[in-house]
Scaffold this motif. Structure first.
Motif, PDB file in Angstrom:
ATOM      1  N   VAL A 157     -34.203  38.937  14.819  1.00  0.00           N
ATOM      2  CA  VAL A 157     -34.662  39.416  15.333  1.00  0.00           C
ATOM      3  C   VAL A 157     -34.547  41.074  14.335  1.00  0.00           C
ATOM      4  CG1 VAL A 157     -35.582  37.766  17.021  1.00  0.00           C
ATOM      5  CG2 VAL A 157     -33.667  40.251  17.283  1.00  0.00           C
ATOM      6  N   PRO A 158     -35.832  41.877  15.414  1.00  0.00           N
ATOM      7  CA  PRO A 158     -35.820  43.123  14.927  1.00  0.00           C
ATOM      8  C   PRO A 158     -34.510  43.612  15.910  1.00  0.00           C
ATOM      9  CG  PRO A 158     -37.709  42.735  14.300  1.00  0.00           C
ATOM     10  CD  PRO A 158     -37.027  41.272  15.228  1.00  0.00           C
ATOM     11  N   GLY A 159     -33.438  44.881  14.609  1.00  0.00           N
ATOM     12  CA  GLY A 159     -32.626  44.989  15.385  1.00  0.00           C
ATOM     13  C   GLY A 159     -31.411  44.512  15.326  1.00  0.00           C
ATOM     14  N   SER A 160     -31.528  43.148  14.986  1.00  0.00           N
ATOM     15  CA  SER A 160     -29.581  42.677  14.569  1.00  0.00           C
ATOM     16  C   SER A 160     -29.289  42.944  13.839  1.00  0.00           C
ATOM     17  CB  SER A 160     -30.929  41.059  13.854  1.00  0.00           C
ATOM     18  OG  SER A 160     -29.375  39.706  14.060  1.00  0.00           O
ATOM     19  N   THR A 161     -27.788  42.809  13.977  1.00  0.00           N
ATOM     20  CA  THR A 161     -26.512  43.164  13.435  1.00  0.00           C
ATOM     21  C   THR A 161     -25.585  42.064  13.346  1.00  0.00           C
ATOM     22  OG1 THR A 161     -25.598  43.525  15.442  1.00  0.00           O
ATOM     23  CG2 THR A 161     -26.878  45.495  14.178  1.00  0.00           C
ATOM     24  N   ASN A 162     -24.797  41.592  11.740  1.00  0.00           N
ATOM     25  CA  ASN A 162     -23.595  41.273  11.731  1.00  0.00           C
ATOM     26  C   ASN A 162     -22.814  41.682  11.438  1.00  0.00           C
ATOM     27  OD1 ASN A 162     -27.041  40.134   9.990  1.00  0.00           O
ATOM     28  ND2 ASN A 162     -26.274  38.106  11.638  1.00  0.00           N
ATOM     29  N   SER A 163     -22.037  40.550  12.175  1.00  0.00           N
ATOM     30  CA  SER A 163     -20.011  41.398  11.433  1.00  0.00           C
ATOM     31  C   SER A 163     -19.529  39.838  10.720  1.00  0.00           C
ATOM     32  CB  SER A 163     -19.548  42.489  12.655  1.00  0.00           C
ATOM     33  OG  SER A 163     -19.906  41.234  13.871  1.00  0.00           O
ATOM     34  N   ALA A 164     -18.463  40.283  10.185  1.00  0.00           N
ATOM     35  CA  ALA A 164     -16.757  39.601   9.734  1.00  0.00           C
ATOM     36  C   ALA A 164     -16.509  40.269  11.120  1.00  0.00           C
ATOM     37  CB  ALA A 164     -16.780  39.899   8.357  1.00  0.00           C
ATOM     38  N   ASP A 165     -15.695  38.498  10.662  1.00  0.00           N
ATOM     39  CA  ASP A 165     -14.127  38.884  11.998  1.00  0.00           C
ATOM     40  C   ASP A 165     -13.286  39.985  11.214  1.00  0.00           C
ATOM     41  OD1 ASP A 165     -12.387  38.619  14.179  1.00  0.00           O
ATOM     42  OD2 ASP A 165     -13.076  37.067  14.405  1.00  0.00           O
ATOM     43  N   ALA A 166     -12.221  39.969  11.919  1.00  0.00           N
ATOM     44  CA  ALA A 166     -10.627  40.618  10.891  1.00  0.00           C
ATOM     45  C   ALA A 166     -10.065  40.365  11.969  1.00  0.00           C
ATOM     46  CB  ALA A 166     -11.030  42.198  11.212  1.00  0.00           C
ATOM     47  N   PHE A 167      -8.616  40.261  10.600  1.00  0.00           N
ATOM     48  CA  PHE A 167      -7.396  40.532  11.138  1.00  0.00           C
ATOM     49  C   PHE A 167      -6.099  41.090  10.407  1.00  0.00           C
ATOM     50  CE2 PHE A 167      -9.839  35.873  11.903  1.00  0.00           C
ATOM     51  CZ  PHE A 167      -9.218  35.914  13.318  1.00  0.00           C
ATOM     52  N   THR A 168      -5.258  41.422  10.619  1.00  0.00           N
ATOM     53  CA  THR A 168      -3.334  42.416  10.417  1.00  0.00           C
ATOM     54  C   THR A 168      -2.969  40.710  10.356  1.00  0.00           C
ATOM     55  OG1 THR A 168      -4.510  43.662  11.064  1.00  0.00           O
ATOM     56  CG2 THR A 168      -2.821  44.250  10.657  1.00  0.00           C
ATOM     57  N   VAL A 169      -2.293  41.287   8.798  1.00  0.00           N
ATOM     58  CA  VAL A 169      -0.810  40.112   8.879  1.00  0.00           C
ATOM     59  C   VAL A 169       0.470  41.143   8.497  1.00  0.00           C
ATOM     60  CG1 VAL A 169       0.107  38.613   7.118  1.00  0.00           C
ATOM     61  CG2 VAL A 169      -2.374  38.480   7.412  1.00  0.00           C
ATOM     62  N   THR A 170       1.225  40.903   9.323  1.00  0.00           N
ATOM     63  CA  THR A 170       2.902  41.272   9.454  1.00  0.00           C
ATOM     64  C   THR A 170       3.669  41.075   9.083  1.00  0.00           C
ATOM     65  OG1 THR A 170       2.979  41.958  11.459  1.00  0.00           O
ATOM     66  CG2 THR A 170       1.712  43.480  10.929  1.00  0.00           C
ATOM     67  N   GLY A 171       5.030  40.784   8.300  1.00  0.00           N
ATOM     68  CA  GLY A 171       5.673  40.273   7.938  1.00  0.00           C
ATOM     69  C   GLY A 171       6.455  41.594   6.545  1.00  0.00           C
ATOM     70  N   ASP A 172       7.532  39.938   6.087  1.00  0.00           N
ATOM     71  CA  ASP A 172       8.192  40.365   5.391  1.00  0.00           C
ATOM     72  C   ASP A 172       8.080  41.112   3.768  1.00  0.00           C
ATOM     73  OD1 ASP A 172      11.072  40.144   3.558  1.00  0.00           O
ATOM     74  OD2 ASP A 172      10.716  38.919   2.311  1.00  0.00           O
ATOM     75  N   ALA A 173       7.497  42.603   2.967  1.00  0.00           N
ATOM     76  CA  ALA A 173       7.745  43.537   2.642  1.00  0.00           C
ATOM     77  C   ALA A 173       7.039  42.816   0.956  1.00  0.00           C
ATOM     78  CB  ALA A 173       7.882  44.879   1.864  1.00  0.00           C
ATOM     79  N   SER A 174       6.265  42.844   0.556  1.00  0.00           N
ATOM     80  CA  SER A 174       5.903  42.785  -0.654  1.00  0.00           C
ATOM     81  C   SER A 174       5.638  41.297  -1.217  1.00  0.00           C
ATOM     82  CB  SER A 174       6.398  42.756  -1.943  1.00  0.00           C
ATOM     83  OG  SER A 174       6.438  44.666  -1.175  1.00  0.00           O
ATOM     84  N   ARG A 175       5.452  40.091   0.109  1.00  0.00           N
ATOM     85  CA  ARG A 175       5.531  38.579  -0.503  1.00  0.00           C
ATOM     86  C   ARG A 175       4.283  37.879  -0.132  1.00  0.00           C
ATOM     87  NH1 ARG A 175       9.373  34.321   0.440  1.00  0.00           N
ATOM     88  NH2 ARG A 175      11.085  36.254   1.342  1.00  0.00           N
ATOM     89  N   SER A 176       3.568  37.397  -0.778  1.00  0.00           N
ATOM     90  CA  SER A 176       3.103  36.179  -0.548  1.00  0.00           C
ATOM     91  C   SER A 176       2.283  35.764   0.665  1.00  0.00           C
ATOM     92  CB  SER A 176       2.667  35.995  -2.188  1.00  0.00           C
ATOM     93  OG  SER A 176       3.235  34.886  -2.461  1.00  0.00           O
ATOM     94  N   PHE A 177       1.767  34.966   1.145  1.00  0.00           N
ATOM     95  CA  PHE A 177       1.291  34.321   1.631  1.00  0.00           C
ATOM     96  C   PHE A 177      -0.238  33.870   1.542  1.00  0.00           C
ATOM     97  CE2 PHE A 177      -0.440  38.254   2.980  1.00  0.00           C
ATOM     98  CZ  PHE A 177      -2.386  38.463   3.142  1.00  0.00           C
ATOM     99  N   SER A 178      -0.611  32.459   2.095  1.00  0.00           N
ATOM    100  CA  SER A 178      -1.843  32.402   2.018  1.00  0.00           C
ATOM    101  C   SER A 178      -2.949  31.869   3.264  1.00  0.00           C
ATOM    102  CB  SER A 178      -1.832  30.095   1.428  1.00  0.00           C
ATOM    103  OG  SER A 178      -0.960  29.763   1.681  1.00  0.00           O
ATOM    104  N   ILE A 179      -4.432  32.248   2.914  1.00  0.00           N
ATOM    105  CA  ILE A 179      -5.063  32.247   4.808  1.00  0.00           C
ATOM    106  C   ILE A 179      -5.707  30.514   4.534  1.00  0.00           C
ATOM    107  CG2 ILE A 179      -7.102  34.112   4.976  1.00  0.00           C
ATOM    108  CD1 ILE A 179      -6.146  36.061   3.259  1.00  0.00           C
ATOM    109  N   SER A 180      -5.764  30.584   5.998  1.00  0.00           N
ATOM    110  CA  SER A 180      -6.487  29.432   6.099  1.00  0.00           C
ATOM    111  C   SER A 180      -7.760  29.562   7.395  1.00  0.00           C
ATOM    112  CB  SER A 180      -6.062  28.181   5.814  1.00  0.00           C
ATOM    113  OG  SER A 180      -5.226  27.971   6.725  1.00  0.00           O
ATOM    114  N   THR A 181      -8.853  29.214   7.006  1.00  0.00           N
ATOM    115  CA  THR A 181      -9.615  29.579   8.228  1.00  0.00           C
ATOM    116  C   THR A 181     -10.299  28.132   8.624  1.00  0.00           C
ATOM    117  OG1 THR A 181     -11.541  29.830   7.718  1.00  0.00           O
ATOM    118  CG2 THR A 181      -9.818  31.937   8.186  1.00  0.00           C
TER     119      THR A 181
END
Length: 165
Positions: free
Chosen positions: A80-104
């Motif tokens: 409908v006119p004026g509708s907006t969409n948005s993505a959700d957002a997350f922040t990750v903190t932890g051990d510097a320079s370490r890689s991680f996997s993401i699942s939703t």
């Protein structure tokens, strides 16, 4: 008798324990190490939400919101006119320079009585924490509509998980 004394002397000499000569034994001290890694922590960004917008269902279809927050419709669904969409957002903190996997996971939105199912997709399947130990990602999704959903406001949730590689 001399034979007995001689035999006793030989037995006494041969029964004396042998002492280890130098070079038969050696010892050294080993070393050990341990590293405690900063735990990985996933935080939902305050005020962010996967927003499918305002729409009519018609005879059914879908709404897709990209991980960049761009919405599109399929089937007989219309924004409908004026509708907006948005993505959700997350922040990750932890051990510097370490890689991680993401699942939703998938989820549902409900008006208290009726439910509508949706699937999610993260902006990436994996990431690497910065030298400061932080990273972020966004989540889009697809809402599937039968066309029989009653009008009203719907809300719900889904799960997101990060794991060190």
């Amino acid at each position: 008798m001399k034979k007995i004394i001689l035999a006793s002397a030989i037995a006494l000499i041969s029964a004396t324990p042998a002492f280890a000569a130098s070079g038969n034994t050696s010892s050294a001290t080993g070393s050990a190490t341990a590293t405690v890694v900063e735990p990985i922590v996933l935080t939902h960004t305050s005020g962010a939400a996967l927003g499918f917008g305002r729409f009519t269902t018609g005879t059914g279809g879908s709404i897709t919101v990209s991980s960049a927050g761009v919405g599109s419709v399929g089937g007989d669904v219309a924004f409908v006119p004026g509708s907006t969409n948005s993505a959700d957002a997350f922040t990750v903190t932890g051990d510097a320079s370490r890689s991680f996997s993401i699942s939703t996971g998938s989820g549902t939105v409900t008006d208290g009585t009726n439910s509508i199912g949706f699937t999610t997709a993260a902006s990436a399947a994996s990431g690497t924490l910065s030298a400061g130990g932080t990273a972020s990602f966004s989540v889009g999704g697809q809402l599937t509509l039968a066309g029989t959903e009653p009008a009203g406001a719907y809300a719900g949730s889904y799960s997101a998980t990060v794991t060190y590689n």
